[in-house]
Design an enzyme around this catalytic site. Structure first.
Site, short mmCIF file in Angstrom:
data_model
loop_
_atom_site.label_atom_id
_atom_site.label_comp_id
_atom_site.label_asym_id
_atom_site.label_seq_id
_atom_site.Cartn_x
_atom_site.Cartn_y
_atom_site.Cartn_z
N HIS A 143 0.84 -1.21 0.00
CA HIS A 143 0.00 0.00 0.00
C HIS A 143 0.87 1.25 0.00
CE1 HIS A 143 -3.55 2.44 1.42
NE2 HIS A 143 -2.57 3.17 1.92
N GLU A 144 1.88 1.29 0.87
CA GLU A 144 2.73 2.49 0.97
C GLU A 144 3.61 2.67 -0.27
OE1 GLU A 144 1.98 4.55 3.10
OE2 GLU A 144 0.75 3.22 4.32
N HIS A 147 1.57 4.28 -2.86
CA HIS A 147 1.48 5.73 -2.70
C HIS A 147 2.68 6.42 -3.37
CE1 HIS A 147 -2.05 6.45 -0.36
NE2 HIS A 147 -1.66 5.76 0.69
#
Length: 295
Positions: A143-144, A147
């Site tokens: 997820h990070e 980003h």
């Protein structure tokens, strides 16, 4: 479903960023009208202020944000498992290896920041490392990394700058109205009903509607990019269950003690656990899990 979500969220981001620019332009126009009866003056001030502020913030956003959140940088020998998971996710996501930080906080959470993929950083809390297995850590770090890959780290910084400039103009106009007021000696203005209506509209928008709209746009951008990062994490890990399980554990945890409030929108989940508000920086966890289950 996965690629449809990614495409839809990217389209929404374009709409939200366009709304940001429109709000900034209108606030600048109202500001200029209040000060000089010339909207273009305010628009010019808003534009120059935004570019100047953005230049100052973008010089080194990663170190600034990490310092605000009391994060300590680590290297491979300090935590090999965390380092290798970040390295694996970065390799799959085709982005440079980000710097890795740990926040000494028992609540599980994580965020990414930086200027661009070449100047990025990822932080996780000690609570995340203690509570998650490898599959869940991969989901969170996927997820990070998403980003970073999706340039959300840059978009969130730009959003902070735009909201900051709008708030500054609003505060400046408020002080001008409170201490300076309007020009009572200007008979033409006092006798012109349309002029007074325009000034009232400008005051309401600059002081109330502009900052409120900007905050709502910032929240909409943050929530939309969280959905996009969730979908992109599944694209990297090919395993939605890891992120689903991680979100369930994070949802049931206690609020963080070390988080900086201005950085709350960057975390994978709101570190202060507020929910149900129009101004929430994150979508409901149940909705995020529901979308992941559909994949």
């Amino acid at each position: 479903m996965l690629y449809q979500q990614i495409a839809r969220n990217k389209r929404k981001t374009v709409v939200v960023m366009a709304a940001f620019v429109i709000i900034l332009t209108l606030v600048g126009a109202g500001f200029g009208y209040l000060f000089s009866n010339t909207p273009w003056t305010g628009i010019f001030i808003a534009l120059i202020g935004s570019l100047t502020y953005l230049f100052l913030v973008m010089r080194d956003p990663a170190n600034m944000v990490m310092s605000l959140n009391h994060a300590q940088e680590i290297h491979e020998q300090d935590n090999p498992q965390l380092w290798h998971i970040v390295e694996d996710m970065a390799m799959v996501g085709r982005v440079p290896m980000p710097r890795v930080f740990i926040i000494n906080d028992p609540s599980p959470n994580a965020f990414a920041t930086g200027r661009d993929p070449d100047h990025s950083a990822v932080a996780v809390t000690q609570g995340l490392l203690d509570m998650m297995d490898r599959e869940e850590l991969e989901g969170v770090l996927g997820h990070e990394i998403s980003h970073i890959r999706n340039y959300d780290i840059r978009l969130s910084t730009i959003a902070v700058v735009l909201v900051g400039v709008i708030s500054f103009l609003s505060g400046l106009a408020s002080r001008f109205i409170w201490f300076g007021g309007s020009d009572d000696d200007d008979d033409n203005n006092n006798n012109n009903a349309f002029e007074m209506i325009f000034k009232v509209v400008a005051i309401v928008f600059v002081l109330i509607l502009g900052p409120l709209s900007a905050s709502l746009a910032q929240m909409a951008l943050s929530r939309n990019r969280e959905f996009l990062a969730d979908a992109s994490s599944v694209e990297l890990t090919r395993n939605p269950q890891g992120l689903i399980s991680a979100l369930e554990k994070i949802e049931g945890s206690q609020p963080m003690k070390q988080a900086d409030r201005s950085s709350s929108g960057m975390y994978i989940e709101n570190p202060f656990k507020h929910s149900g508000s129009l101004f929430d920086t994150h979508p409901p966890t149940a909705e995020r899990i529901k979308r992941l289950q559909q994949m």
